[in-house]
Design a protein around this motif. Structure first.
Motif, PDB file in Angstrom:
ATOM      1  N   PHE A  22      21.882 -33.121 -31.798  1.00 36.58           N
ATOM      2  CA  PHE A  22      23.084 -32.974 -30.978  1.00 36.58           C
ATOM      3  C   PHE A  22      23.816 -31.661 -31.248  1.00 36.58           C
ATOM      4  O   PHE A  22      24.165 -30.936 -30.308  1.00 36.58           O
ATOM      5  CB  PHE A  22      24.029 -34.163 -31.169  1.00 36.58           C
ATOM      6  CG  PHE A  22      25.259 -34.105 -30.321  1.00 36.58           C
ATOM      7  CD1 PHE A  22      25.192 -34.372 -28.962  1.00 36.58           C
ATOM      8  CD2 PHE A  22      26.487 -33.762 -30.871  1.00 36.58           C
ATOM      9  CE1 PHE A  22      26.323 -34.322 -28.165  1.00 36.58           C
ATOM     10  CE2 PHE A  22      27.629 -33.709 -30.081  1.00 36.58           C
ATOM     11  CZ  PHE A  22      27.547 -33.986 -28.728  1.00 36.58           C
ATOM     12  N   ASP A  23      24.065 -31.325 -32.499  1.00 34.54           N
ATOM     13  CA  ASP A  23      24.819 -30.108 -32.814  1.00 34.54           C
ATOM     14  C   ASP A  23      24.100 -28.853 -32.336  1.00 34.54           C
ATOM     15  O   ASP A  23      24.725 -27.938 -31.795  1.00 34.54           O
ATOM     16  CB  ASP A  23      25.105 -30.014 -34.317  1.00 34.54           C
ATOM     17  CG  ASP A  23      26.128 -31.047 -34.779  1.00 34.54           C
ATOM     18  OD1 ASP A  23      26.900 -31.560 -33.935  1.00 34.54           O
ATOM     19  OD2 ASP A  23      26.154 -31.343 -35.993  1.00 34.54           O
ATOM     20  N   ASP A  24      22.771 -28.821 -32.516  1.00 37.29           N
ATOM     21  CA  ASP A  24      21.994 -27.669 -32.034  1.00 37.29           C
ATOM     22  C   ASP A  24      22.050 -27.571 -30.510  1.00 37.29           C
ATOM     23  O   ASP A  24      22.137 -26.482 -29.953  1.00 37.29           O
ATOM     24  CB  ASP A  24      20.537 -27.769 -32.492  1.00 37.29           C
ATOM     25  CG  ASP A  24      20.379 -27.561 -33.988  1.00 37.29           C
ATOM     26  OD1 ASP A  24      21.256 -26.937 -34.611  1.00 37.29           O
ATOM     27  OD2 ASP A  24      19.349 -28.027 -34.533  1.00 37.29           O
ATOM     28  N   LEU A  25      22.012 -28.718 -29.845  1.00 36.14           N
ATOM     29  CA  LEU A  25      22.090 -28.758 -28.391  1.00 36.14           C
ATOM     30  C   LEU A  25      23.427 -28.194 -27.909  1.00 36.14           C
ATOM     31  O   LEU A  25      23.466 -27.361 -26.995  1.00 36.14           O
ATOM     32  CB  LEU A  25      21.918 -30.202 -27.915  1.00 36.14           C
ATOM     33  CG  LEU A  25      21.824 -30.489 -26.436  1.00 36.14           C
ATOM     34  CD1 LEU A  25      20.629 -29.782 -25.820  1.00 36.14           C
ATOM     35  CD2 LEU A  25      21.715 -31.989 -26.211  1.00 36.14           C
ATOM     36  N   ILE A  26      24.507 -28.604 -28.554  1.00 37.62           N
ATOM     37  CA  ILE A  26      25.844 -28.114 -28.186  1.00 37.62           C
ATOM     38  C   ILE A  26      25.958 -26.615 -28.463  1.00 37.62           C
ATOM     39  O   ILE A  26      26.491 -25.857 -27.640  1.00 37.62           O
ATOM     40  CB  ILE A  26      26.946 -28.913 -28.915  1.00 37.62           C
ATOM     41  CG1 ILE A  26      26.895 -30.387 -28.527  1.00 37.62           C
ATOM     42  CG2 ILE A  26      28.324 -28.315 -28.655  1.00 37.62           C
ATOM     43  CD1 ILE A  26      27.022 -30.670 -27.042  1.00 37.62           C
ATOM     44  N   ASP A  27      25.460 -26.179 -29.629  1.00 37.65           N
ATOM     45  CA  ASP A  27      25.506 -24.748 -29.956  1.00 37.65           C
ATOM     46  C   ASP A  27      24.777 -23.926 -28.893  1.00 37.65           C
ATOM     47  O   ASP A  27      25.261 -22.883 -28.464  1.00 37.65           O
ATOM     48  CB  ASP A  27      24.874 -24.480 -31.325  1.00 37.65           C
ATOM     49  CG  ASP A  27      25.738 -24.939 -32.487  1.00 37.65           C
ATOM     50  OD1 ASP A  27      26.948 -25.212 -32.277  1.00 37.65           O
ATOM     51  OD2 ASP A  27      25.197 -25.042 -33.603  1.00 37.65           O
ATOM     52  N   PHE A  28      23.612 -24.403 -28.465  1.00 36.80           N
ATOM     53  CA  PHE A  28      22.838 -23.658 -27.481  1.00 36.80           C
ATOM     54  C   PHE A  28      23.508 -23.639 -26.117  1.00 36.80           C
ATOM     55  O   PHE A  28      23.664 -22.583 -25.497  1.00 36.80           O
ATOM     56  CB  PHE A  28      21.420 -24.227 -27.353  1.00 36.80           C
ATOM     57  CG  PHE A  28      20.669 -23.647 -26.186  1.00 36.80           C
ATOM     58  CD1 PHE A  28      20.381 -22.293 -26.135  1.00 36.80           C
ATOM     59  CD2 PHE A  28      20.287 -24.447 -25.132  1.00 36.80           C
ATOM     60  CE1 PHE A  28      19.710 -21.745 -25.052  1.00 36.80           C
ATOM     61  CE2 PHE A  28      19.616 -23.917 -24.051  1.00 36.80           C
ATOM     62  CZ  PHE A  28      19.326 -22.562 -24.007  1.00 36.80           C
ATOM     63  N   ILE A  29      23.928 -24.791 -25.620  1.00 31.14           N
ATOM     64  CA  ILE A  29      24.445 -24.863 -24.253  1.00 31.14           C
ATOM     65  C   ILE A  29      25.788 -24.132 -24.112  1.00 31.14           C
ATOM     66  O   ILE A  29      26.166 -23.724 -23.017  1.00 31.14           O
ATOM     67  CB  ILE A  29      24.517 -26.339 -23.757  1.00 31.14           C
ATOM     68  CG1 ILE A  29      24.436 -26.400 -22.228  1.00 31.14           C
ATOM     69  CG2 ILE A  29      25.749 -27.035 -24.292  1.00 31.14           C
ATOM     70  CD1 ILE A  29      23.130 -26.007 -21.626  1.00 31.14           C
ATOM     71  N   THR A  30      26.485 -23.909 -25.230  1.00 37.87           N
ATOM     72  CA  THR A  30      27.747 -23.164 -25.208  1.00 37.87           C
ATOM     73  C   THR A  30      27.554 -21.695 -25.569  1.00 37.87           C
ATOM     74  O   THR A  30      28.536 -20.944 -25.635  1.00 37.87           O
ATOM     75  CB  THR A  30      28.781 -23.793 -26.173  1.00 37.87           C
ATOM     76  OG1 THR A  30      28.257 -23.790 -27.505  1.00 37.87           O
ATOM     77  CG2 THR A  30      29.144 -25.204 -25.764  1.00 37.87           C
ATOM     78  N   SER A  31      26.317 -21.262 -25.771  1.00 39.44           N
ATOM     79  CA  SER A  31      26.044 -19.902 -26.251  1.00 39.44           C
ATOM     80  C   SER A  31      26.136 -18.824 -25.171  1.00 39.44           C
ATOM     81  O   SER A  31      26.135 -17.635 -25.485  1.00 39.44           O
ATOM     82  CB  SER A  31      24.647 -19.848 -26.887  1.00 39.44           C
ATOM     83  OG  SER A  31      23.634 -20.042 -25.910  1.00 39.44           O
ATOM     84  N   GLY A  32      26.222 -19.220 -23.910  1.00 43.00           N
ATOM     85  CA  GLY A  32      26.296 -18.253 -22.821  1.00 43.00           C
ATOM     86  C   GLY A  32      26.525 -18.969 -21.512  1.00 43.00           C
ATOM     87  O   GLY A  32      26.614 -20.198 -21.470  1.00 43.00           O
ATOM     88  N   PRO A  33      26.641 -18.217 -20.436  1.00 41.08           N
ATOM     89  CA  PRO A  33      26.910 -18.840 -19.145  1.00 41.08           C
ATOM     90  C   PRO A  33      25.761 -19.727 -18.670  1.00 41.08           C
ATOM     91  O   PRO A  33      24.598 -19.516 -19.011  1.00 41.08           O
ATOM     92  CB  PRO A  33      27.121 -17.662 -18.192  1.00 41.08           C
ATOM     93  CG  PRO A  33      26.628 -16.463 -18.893  1.00 41.08           C
ATOM     94  CD  PRO A  33      26.560 -16.763 -20.348  1.00 41.08           C
ATOM     95  N   VAL A  34      26.147 -20.728 -17.874  1.00 42.91           N
ATOM     96  CA  VAL A  34      25.197 -21.614 -17.201  1.00 42.91           C
ATOM     97  C   VAL A  34      25.484 -21.530 -15.706  1.00 42.91           C
ATOM     98  O   VAL A  34      26.517 -20.996 -15.287  1.00 42.91           O
ATOM     99  CB  VAL A  34      25.313 -23.081 -17.686  1.00 42.91           C
ATOM    100  CG1 VAL A  34      25.044 -23.177 -19.182  1.00 42.91           C
ATOM    101  CG2 VAL A  34      26.664 -23.684 -17.339  1.00 42.91           C
ATOM    102  N   PHE A  35      24.570 -22.053 -14.907  1.00 38.07           N
ATOM    103  CA  PHE A  35      24.780 -22.098 -13.463  1.00 38.07           C
ATOM    104  C   PHE A  35      24.579 -23.537 -13.020  1.00 38.07           C
ATOM    105  O   PHE A  35      23.460 -24.045 -13.015  1.00 38.07           O
ATOM    106  CB  PHE A  35      23.814 -21.154 -12.735  1.00 38.07           C
ATOM    107  CG  PHE A  35      24.187 -20.917 -11.312  1.00 38.07           C
ATOM    108  CD1 PHE A  35      25.278 -20.119 -10.992  1.00 38.07           C
ATOM    109  CD2 PHE A  35      23.457 -21.480 -10.278  1.00 38.07           C
ATOM    110  CE1 PHE A  35      25.638 -19.905  -9.660  1.00 38.07           C
ATOM    111  CE2 PHE A  35      23.796 -21.262  -8.956  1.00 38.07           C
ATOM    112  CZ  PHE A  35      24.896 -20.471  -8.647  1.00 38.07           C
ATOM    113  N   ALA A  36      25.685 -24.214 -12.696  1.00 36.35           N
ATOM    114  CA  ALA A  36      25.667 -25.626 -12.308  1.00 36.35           C
ATOM    115  C   ALA A  36      25.527 -25.736 -10.797  1.00 36.35           C
ATOM    116  O   ALA A  36      26.151 -24.974 -10.051  1.00 36.35           O
ATOM    117  CB  ALA A  36      26.944 -26.310 -12.775  1.00 36.35           C
TER     118      ALA A  36
END
Length: 154
Positions: free
Chosen positions: A61-75
């Motif tokens: 979970f923590d690695d997932l959060i770190d990655f998904i918050t590491s830069g912009p996403v396109f929803a």
């Protein structure tokens, strides 16, 4: 012609950084799906935790959060007949090493932790609505007809 089947999709930070947004949009449009909502944003920890709430308490979970918050996403939200199942087939297996060639992850992903894209699970009926509502208010989603709709469906 409006189809109630809508599905949530997100190009992850690795996909954004690699310049794959346009390619991914083109694939879904070529398939015949209709884009009804889209936005670029950078997730904060609170939004990321809400999005991945089903994984809280898991080792990754923590690695997932770190990655998904590491830069912009396109929803995005896509609409069409059986849209969720179609998108999941186009995205491919979560592990790019197991994803078939021709799928988004099979063509662009190299690593489980950098698999380019997230798509709502068609097996969890509530996930789609929940994930969509995390990223979009109802007034941000469009209802419109395309001139080509009559050529896609009976």
């Amino acid at each position: 012609m409006h189809y109630d089947e809508r599905t949530f999709v997100m190009v992850k930070p690795d996909g954004v950084q690699r310049g794959l947004i346009g390619e991914i949009i083109s694939r879904f449009e070529d398939r015949g799906l209709k884009l009804v909502g889209a936005k670029a944003l950078t997730l904060d920890e609170e939004l990321a935790s809400e999005h991945y709430s089903e994984h809280q308490g898991k080792d990754f979970f923590d690695d997932l959060i770190d990655f998904i918050t590491s830069g912009p996403v396109f929803a995005m939200v896509w609409e069409g007949k059986d849209a969720t199942r179609q998108v999941r087939r186009m995205v491919g297996a979560t592990d790019p090493g197991e994803a078939a060639p021709g799928t988004i992850r099979g063509d662009y992903g190299l690593d489980l932790g950098r698999n380019v894209i997230h798509a709502s699970d068609h097996e969890d009926e509530g996930a789609n609505a929940r994930e969509t509502s995390v990223f979009f208010d109802d007034d941000e989603l469009l209802n419109y007809e395309q001139a080509t709709d009559k050529w896609r469906y009976e």
